[in-house]
Design an enzyme around this catalytic site. Sequence first.
Site, PDB file in Angstrom:
ATOM      1  N   HIS A  85     -10.802  -0.548   8.497  1.00  0.00           N
ATOM      2  CA  HIS A  85      -9.754  -1.093   7.623  1.00  0.00           C
ATOM      3  C   HIS A  85      -8.390  -0.494   7.971  1.00  0.00           C
ATOM      4  O   HIS A  85      -8.279   0.694   8.253  1.00  0.00           O
ATOM      5  CB  HIS A  85     -10.088  -0.771   6.164  1.00  0.00           C
ATOM      6  CG  HIS A  85      -9.381  -1.640   5.182  1.00  0.00           C
ATOM      7  ND1 HIS A  85      -8.026  -1.527   4.927  1.00  0.00           N
ATOM      8  CD2 HIS A  85      -9.830  -2.649   4.389  1.00  0.00           C
ATOM      9  CE1 HIS A  85      -7.677  -2.417   4.018  1.00  0.00           C
ATOM     10  NE2 HIS A  85      -8.756  -3.112   3.676  1.00  0.00           N
ATOM     11  N   PHE A 102       6.450  12.371   8.325  1.00  0.00           N
ATOM     12  CA  PHE A 102       5.075  11.905   8.189  1.00  0.00           C
ATOM     13  C   PHE A 102       4.116  13.080   8.186  1.00  0.00           C
ATOM     14  O   PHE A 102       4.120  13.910   9.092  1.00  0.00           O
ATOM     15  CB  PHE A 102       4.717  10.929   9.299  1.00  0.00           C
ATOM     16  CG  PHE A 102       3.493  10.110   9.001  1.00  0.00           C
ATOM     17  CD1 PHE A 102       3.487   9.212   7.936  1.00  0.00           C
ATOM     18  CD2 PHE A 102       2.342  10.243   9.756  1.00  0.00           C
ATOM     19  CE1 PHE A 102       2.360   8.455   7.642  1.00  0.00           C
ATOM     20  CE2 PHE A 102       1.218   9.483   9.474  1.00  0.00           C
ATOM     21  CZ  PHE A 102       1.234   8.593   8.409  1.00  0.00           C
ATOM     22  N   GLY A 111      -0.924  11.773   5.470  1.00  0.00           N
ATOM     23  CA  GLY A 111      -0.338  10.473   5.733  1.00  0.00           C
ATOM     24  C   GLY A 111       0.671  10.089   4.669  1.00  0.00           C
ATOM     25  O   GLY A 111       1.341  10.938   4.088  1.00  0.00           O
TER      26      GLY A 111
END
Length: 561
Positions: free
Chosen positions: A82, A167, A172
């Site tokens: 995904h 980041f 994340g």
Amino acid sequence: MTKLIECVPNFSEGVNLDIIKQITDEVESVEGVRLLNVDPGKATNRTVVTFVGEPEPVIQAAFLAIKKAGELIDMSKHKGEHPRMGATDVCPLIPISNISMEETAVYAQQLAKRVGEELAIPVYLYEGAQSDKKRSNLSVIRAGEYEGFFKKIKLPEWNPDFGPAEFDAKRGATVIGARDFLIAYNVNLNTTSTRRANSIAFDVREAGRVLREGDPINGKIITDENGKPKSVPGSLKFVKAIGWYIEEYGIAQISMNLTNIEVTPVHIAFDEVCTKAAERGMRVTGSELVGLIPLKAMLDAGKYFLLKQQRSAGVSEKELIKIAIKSMGLDELGPFIPEERIIEYLLKDKSTSKLINMTLTDFADETASETPAPGGGSISAYTGVLGASLATMVANLSSHKKGWDSRWEEFSDWAEKGQYYKNELLKLVDLDTVAFNKIMEGFSLPKSTDEEKASRDKVIQDATKYAIEIPFKVMQLAHGSLEVIKAMAEIGNINSVTDAGVAALCARTAVLGAFMNVKINASGYKDKAYTADIIKIGEELERQAIAIEAEVIGLVNSKIV
């Protein structure tokens, strides 16, 4: 009235059940939040969690879950089918009851601000919580995924809404927003080819596919006057879709998000994928629901597939759900348990369905016991249930009668009406007992001071009004069911005409019995203008019920002599 929102965070962990449990434990630690569903996927390495409650507790639970996920999940080591960009990849809030999308969006913004500032995680707003429509689409925000975001976050146009513009390699980034109810739904194919699955996904998804010269796959992309690729829209509105291969199952799937099930319901999406798959030489073998689904979506699907067979859709809720499951193959990859997957069933207050979930013997024993409830009101309601059920049975038998094939739709409509009256009266069986208990609770309140007396009196009066309204509703519904009963006596299968006769006896008893309860409860209510109006309407309903019953019994006797 209580405001309820649903939260459906997606965490980038679908294999380690201990990590998932630690995250969901955080959710369950917040009082006032109810964990509804935890749906891990090994191949996607992703878990969809669903919980519901009032806004403030839900926000707190979401914050704690996001924090814990960031501590336990290392995105630098994450692999999965995904699309993803963070330990908590996406966290939508959904308005459920007594709250607007605009209000829900404000709560999403509050959560995003807190995550960004207190946890130092880059956060992007989406859907209803994002004012900049250029970056409100989840797939646009997530484009490039985890691997691409180290550069993307440095672009001025992709500065986070909250949190640092750096980041985080381990955690994340997270997307938080407010959206309508979405169904995550996968359709299974008899192929292992991701490329072929994607072809079907492009056929059906609203965004469609990029327009090319000649070869639709390898041909040169056709652009507009601004140099942007032209596209051919797919066949389904409000549908996002991709094709992928799931190693765990050994098959390819069409993975879809249905973002407006009023426009494209799940059964239409399923059937359209079946059509497009067949056109490309493939077959659909079943499907898979990720997370939860509204009851209406399952009932609509059941009716849809029954009507395609030219069969009566006036069957029980349980039967409609069974038809939906079997028709779409929702149980192909694992058991589909309605009580665990349908949101209304998970939210159901079991105290309001105690009696109707008893066996017939237990219900009779409970009625015969020394407690005053259930009493005549609940029995009247259940007698009405039996009358509506008998009429529905006659309609369904008539719908399937040999030689009456052209009339199946006519009787299906009558059966659906009968089911409506049956279902609504069923709810009132327990509510009549609840109403009685509310009055008893009021009488047990303290009355030592004037303030306590006033408060006690108000509670008793409010409960008394409720205890008038419930049996009055029984009267109205039982009276309404007589339309179906009379029609079945007149035009239904003659072999079942006596069943229509018994149905009329039941409906008339329900009306008269409920009216007795209306009158006795009205005697204790102080607003006499209100009770006078109710009694007047009740007398007319009683008169009509007696007359219709006599007409039906006469009709039945004329047909069996």
